[in-house]
Design an enzyme around this catalytic site. Structure first.
Site, PDB file in Angstrom:
ATOM      1  CB  SER A 233      -0.972  -0.006   1.271  1.00  0.00           C
ATOM      2  OG  SER A 233      -2.102   0.836   1.115  1.00  0.00           O
ATOM      3  CG  ASP A 460      -6.223  -3.049  -3.554  1.00  0.00           C
ATOM      4  OD1 ASP A 460      -6.702  -2.268  -2.709  1.00  0.00           O
ATOM      5  OD2 ASP A 460      -5.166  -3.481  -3.401  1.00  0.00           O
ATOM      6  CG  HIS A 490      -5.406  -2.781   0.712  1.00  0.00           C
ATOM      7  ND1 HIS A 490      -5.126  -2.015  -0.598  1.00  0.00           N
ATOM      8  CD2 HIS A 490      -4.883  -2.252   1.619  1.00  0.00           C
ATOM      9  CE1 HIS A 490      -4.066  -1.068  -0.053  1.00  0.00           C
ATOM     10  NE2 HIS A 490      -3.921  -1.148   0.939  1.00  0.00           N
TER      11      HIS A 490
END
Length: 521
Positions: A233, A460, A490
């Site tokens: 991320s 995602d 995610h």
């Protein structure tokens, strides 16, 4: 449908693991020291590793991280780094580190440094939470993570007291009239002022560029010629900035759940609104496909999402019972829905939470929202959201007023009826921040870098799949290697897909770079 204490405890455990918030390194951090030093001296420092103590009460309490398979212990330490890299002989801060040593020391490749995202997530608690997924990599790597500057025990940013945060997160962040707009503006001003009062010294220095410099200092202190890196991320943005600043020092690196480097504040927020809406659409499709087994009203995706919109509208007018004396507000319900969309495994909680809220019990959605905000059952907060605000606001130059955010609402609502209003107003979150920003968007071009594996998931919600190709192209020809996972959630590696893990493990352990464009299903 009432939520039991046991169910709520299990939910908090699961969501805390997902967010990887808090810290468990122990020890005291008195902030910046005035010990004179320089970068060469800092690079030569010797870390003092010791057993990791339990998290403090303010960090949620609990046990020290359990030993790894075979009894391998976790070790914790602190590394000195400059508060201001422009003044390397000046004040220093301590960065909290955690590691588990490689099983095969004779064939050890080096350290594998992890950043789990946020920005604001604690790597010191995150790494032990996810460590079982990395056992194959631990064969030849020391697993290492850290609390970035401003996070956890690494000179953490603080803004408001726990009670003030309870009130702040219960506010209406989607104002409907001038009075509610003034209330939100006043709250943003108070929050920013609290950050400046409590953490003004460190606020100018918590940005991603300094975190990248910390990574390179860490590489040297750990004794590695190259940085071997696993970023998830926001960790992909940090990794991209590192590759741009130190391309010749990149070893083997994975970017998983990729932040689009071409997106500024508005573009990134719009992308997230689209991503969460897509994930909600997929959740609703799954609900429809299960027929009567799904407890939510509606036989189509549109009907289920209409039910959700009606529930949110009702909560805007009147909050419902939540946990103890705390009620579930519209904003907290939106937060809770978003939190449950981070992983397909959480869809069951989303269904249960929506069904319960429809019956007047907002406990489960409030628990999900609490996890998003880093709130523990004892009422204390980690500093994940304070650090998130501090890092984002010092990174990005844009300063949208409430009025400018309001002008952009139609575009946000068009891409996401459920999340657009909330994310549109959120553009104003840095409007009163006391420190100026750095860039329009990060430069991640990395000519001369070793190949970097860039892994995106088609479903995602938080870092939409489009960012994967954008990162590959921005890194430059011969650097970014695209890998796609057709699935939900995610982040892909920790999802357990055999194709993804085999490809990534082969790259890290054997240096096998896959052909760019490979797809795992």
């Amino acid at each position: 449908m009432p939520i039991s204490a046991a169910q709520r405890a299990a939910l908090f455990t699961a969501t805390t693991v997902l967010l990887a918030t808090g810290c468990s390194d122990g020890g005291d951090n008195d902030g910046a020291s005035d010990r004179p030093t320089d970068l060469a001296g800092l690079a030569a420092q010797q870390l003092e590793w010791a057993p990791c103590p339990p998290p403090s009460a303010a960090e949620g309490g609990g046990q020290a991280p359990s030993p790894l398979p075979g009894g391998a212990p976790w070790e914790c330490s602190f590394m000195d780094a400059p508060l201001d890299y422009a003044k390397p002989d000046g004040e220093t801060i301590e960065l909290a580190l955690i590691r588990a040593r490689a099983r095969d020391q004779a064939n050890r490749i080096g350290s594998m440094i992890y950043n789990f995202g946020g920005p604001g997530g604690s790597g010191v608690t995150g790494l032990p939470s996810f460590a079982p997924d990395y056992e194959k990599l631990r064969a030849r790597y020391d697993l290492v993570s850290f609390d970035p500057r401003g996070v956890g025990r690494s000179e953490d940013v603080q803004c408001l007291s726990d009670k003030e945060l309870d009130a702040y997160y219960a506010l209406d962040f989607t104002p409907d009239d001038a009075a509610e707009e003034r209330t939100l503006s006043d709250a943003q001003k108070k929050y920013a002022a609290g950050c400046e009062k409590s953490s003004g010294t460190v606020l100018p220095h918590v940005g991603t560029e300094n975190a990248a410099r910390d990574l390179d200092l860490m590489r040297q202190v750990l004794g590695d010629d190259k940085l071997h890196y696993f970023g998830i991320s926001y960790g992909t943005e940090l990794g991209g900035v590192y590759a741009h600043m130190f391309p010749k020092n990149v070893g083997r690196a994975l970017f998983d759940a990729v932040v689009d480097p071409n997106s500024g504040t508005e573009e990134g927020s719009l992308g997230q609104a689209k991503g969460f809406q897509l994930a909600l659409d997929n959740f609703a499709k799954d609900c429809v496909a299960r027929g009567d087994a799904c407890t939510l009203p509606g036989s189509t995706v549109a009907e289920i999402e209409s039910f959700i919109l009606d529930l949110l509208a009702a909560l805007d007018k009147k909050p419902i019972a939540g946990i103890g004396e705390r009620k579930l507000t519209q904003t907290q319900a939106i937060n809770g829905i978003a939190q449950a969309l981070y992983s397909k495994e959480f869809w069951q909680y989303l269904e249960q939470g929506l069904d319960a809220a429809d019956g007047g019990d907002g406990g489960l959605l409030l628990a999900l929202s609490d996890s998003m905000n880093g709130r523990y059952q004892n009422g204390s907060y980690s500093n994940i959201q304070a650090a998130n605000a501090a890092i984002n606001c010092v990174d990005f130059k844009e300063r949208y007023t409430l009025g400018q955010a309001k002008e952009r609402l139609p575009e946000f609502v068009e891409v996401s009826p459920v999340f657009g209003n909330y994310m549109g107003w959120a553009l104003s979150s840095c409007s009163q921040w006391p420190v100026p920003g750095t860039w329009e968007n990060p430069d991640v071009s990395a000519p001369g870098s070793a190949p970097i594996l860039v892994l995106g998931t088609t479903g995602d919600p938080a870092t939409p799949y489009e960012g994967t190709r954008a990162m590959v192209e921005a890194l430059g020809k011969g650097v970014g290697v695209e890998l796609t996972y057709e699935g939900e959630g995610h982040g892909a590696y920790n999802g357990g897909n055999a194709c993804v893990q085999t490809t990534v493990n082969g790259y890290f352990l054997d240096g096998k770079v896959p052909a760019s464009g490979k797809v795992c299903k």
